[in-house]
Write an enzyme that holds these catalytic residues in place. Structure first.
Site, mmCIF file in Angstrom:
data_model
loop_
_atom_site.group_PDB
_atom_site.id
_atom_site.type_symbol
_atom_site.label_atom_id
_atom_site.label_comp_id
_atom_site.label_asym_id
_atom_site.label_seq_id
_atom_site.Cartn_x
_atom_site.Cartn_y
_atom_site.Cartn_z
ATOM 1 N N HIS A 178 42.840 59.775 -39.354
ATOM 2 C CA HIS A 178 42.068 58.585 -39.015
ATOM 3 C C HIS A 178 42.233 57.617 -40.181
ATOM 4 O O HIS A 178 41.489 57.643 -41.159
ATOM 5 C CB HIS A 178 40.601 58.966 -38.767
ATOM 6 C CG HIS A 178 40.441 59.856 -37.578
ATOM 7 N ND1 HIS A 178 40.188 59.378 -36.317
ATOM 8 C CD2 HIS A 178 40.561 61.206 -37.448
ATOM 9 C CE1 HIS A 178 40.130 60.380 -35.453
ATOM 10 N NE2 HIS A 178 40.350 61.502 -36.121
ATOM 11 N N ARG A 208 49.487 76.097 -56.809
ATOM 12 C CA ARG A 208 48.683 75.831 -55.599
ATOM 13 C C ARG A 208 49.453 76.090 -54.308
ATOM 14 O O ARG A 208 48.862 76.177 -53.239
ATOM 15 C CB ARG A 208 48.155 74.395 -55.615
ATOM 16 C CG ARG A 208 49.235 73.336 -55.523
ATOM 17 C CD ARG A 208 48.634 71.952 -55.639
ATOM 18 N NE ARG A 208 49.683 70.949 -55.795
ATOM 19 C CZ ARG A 208 49.614 69.714 -55.315
ATOM 20 N NH1 ARG A 208 48.543 69.338 -54.654
ATOM 21 N NH2 ARG A 208 50.586 68.860 -55.514
ATOM 22 N N ASN A 237 34.253 52.318 -41.678
ATOM 23 C CA ASN A 237 33.411 51.306 -41.052
ATOM 24 C C ASN A 237 32.959 51.843 -39.700
ATOM 25 O O ASN A 237 33.486 52.845 -39.197
ATOM 26 C CB ASN A 237 34.126 49.956 -40.950
ATOM 27 C CG ASN A 237 35.291 49.941 -39.986
ATOM 28 O OD1 ASN A 237 35.175 50.344 -38.821
ATOM 29 N ND2 ASN A 237 36.440 49.453 -40.451
ATOM 30 N N ARG A 275 36.784 63.487 -32.074
ATOM 31 C CA ARG A 275 36.549 64.755 -32.776
ATOM 32 C C ARG A 275 35.258 65.462 -32.381
ATOM 33 O O ARG A 275 35.106 66.648 -32.704
ATOM 34 C CB ARG A 275 36.579 64.519 -34.291
ATOM 35 C CG ARG A 275 37.893 63.936 -34.786
ATOM 36 C CD ARG A 275 39.092 64.813 -34.469
ATOM 37 N NE ARG A 275 40.320 64.250 -35.043
ATOM 38 C CZ ARG A 275 41.512 64.854 -35.002
ATOM 39 N NH1 ARG A 275 41.637 66.029 -34.413
ATOM 40 N NH2 ARG A 275 42.568 64.274 -35.534
#
Length: 263
Positions: A81, A182, A198, A209
């Site tokens: 997103h 990692r 926003n 979602r």
């Protein structure tokens, strides 16, 4: 464990939206428009904007969330997103030698699957720590043959000696070792995120979602973010959620058949 907090938000978000929206249709000056707003006119106009699909005024309002207890898998889905801002704890700079791993419910509720998951997580932690030590020794100039002959404790002691005697050099080597070690971690490793969206982007996020066809972990994240907004700004909370909360499911034949309560 999932933990979501609304850290900050636009001041007077409902008034901001209503004033910006009315400006598009009014010859009045901006100051007068904002001063004339009442709770009733604000609610009516926000509902009108959303129903009309006039969503650009919603972009003037933003919410910043602190998110903990989600996996790298959910992080990857979240940052898709793109009309949002993200700050994520870095695996290149933060040593994660004993991390939290997020266990999905379907695995946690199945003893065999849960045991398998735990064994993989333990192996991942050990691999990470072993890689870190070996990569540190390499940078310290210890040759491979010598490293192979050393016990785990001897390797650890050698690295700890560097930490004690030359912290500056240790820090330089540590960063390189951390960013390569990692790669041994699982995608289920827990991450910490600060996310700002926003309202228009947040609506889009929750439409996709909170849907029952989303993966459960990110669905719970969406619902937690919705709850944070709803608790403080119920008028704005009402516009958040899966499509079935507002009308017909858009998924067609792929509909889950278990719609949420309408808003």
């Amino acid at each position: 464990m999932l933990n979501v907090q609304l850290l900050s938000h636009t001041q007077n978000p409902e008034l901001t939206i209503a004033g910006a929206g009315k400006l598009c249709y009014s010859p009045s000056n901006i100051g007068d428009l904002y001063e004339k707003q009442t709770a009733e006119t604000i609610e009516s106009f926000i509902n009108k904007l959303v129903s009309m699909g006039h969503e650009s005024p919603l972009e003037h309002v933003s919410f910043t969330f602190g998110i903990e207890g989600v996996s790298r898998i959910t992080e990857i889905q979240l940052v898709r997103h793109r009309l949002a801002s993200y700050s994520i704890q870095s695996g290149r700079y933060v040593k994660r030698d004993n991390p939290e791993f997020i266990k999905p419910e379907n695995i946690a509720n199945n003893k065999i699957a849960s045991d398998i998951f735990d064994s993989i997580a333990e192996a991942s932690i050990k691999a990470y720590n072993d890689l870190f030590i070996v990569l540190m020794l390499e940078q310290m100039g210890v040759d491979i043959d010598t490293v192979e002959k050393m016990s785990e404790q001897e390797r650890l002691d050698k690295v700890q000696d560097l930490f004690i005697n030359d912290l500056g050099k240790y820090k330089i080597y540590e960063k390189i070792a951390i960013e390569d070690a990692r790669y041994a971690h699982l995608q289920s490793i827990g991450v910490k995120i600060v996310c700002t969206m926003n309202l228009r982007s947040l609506i889009n996020f929750t439409r996709h979602r909170e849907c029952n066809r989303a993966q459960k972990e990110i669905q719970k994240l969406a619902q937690a973010m919705m709850a944070e907004v709803d608790n403080k700004f119920p008028l704005l909370g009402r516009v958040l959620g899966a499509p079935c909360r507002f009308g017909a499911c858009p998924e067609g034949k792929m509909c889950c058949g278990k719609p949420f309560l309408k808003k």
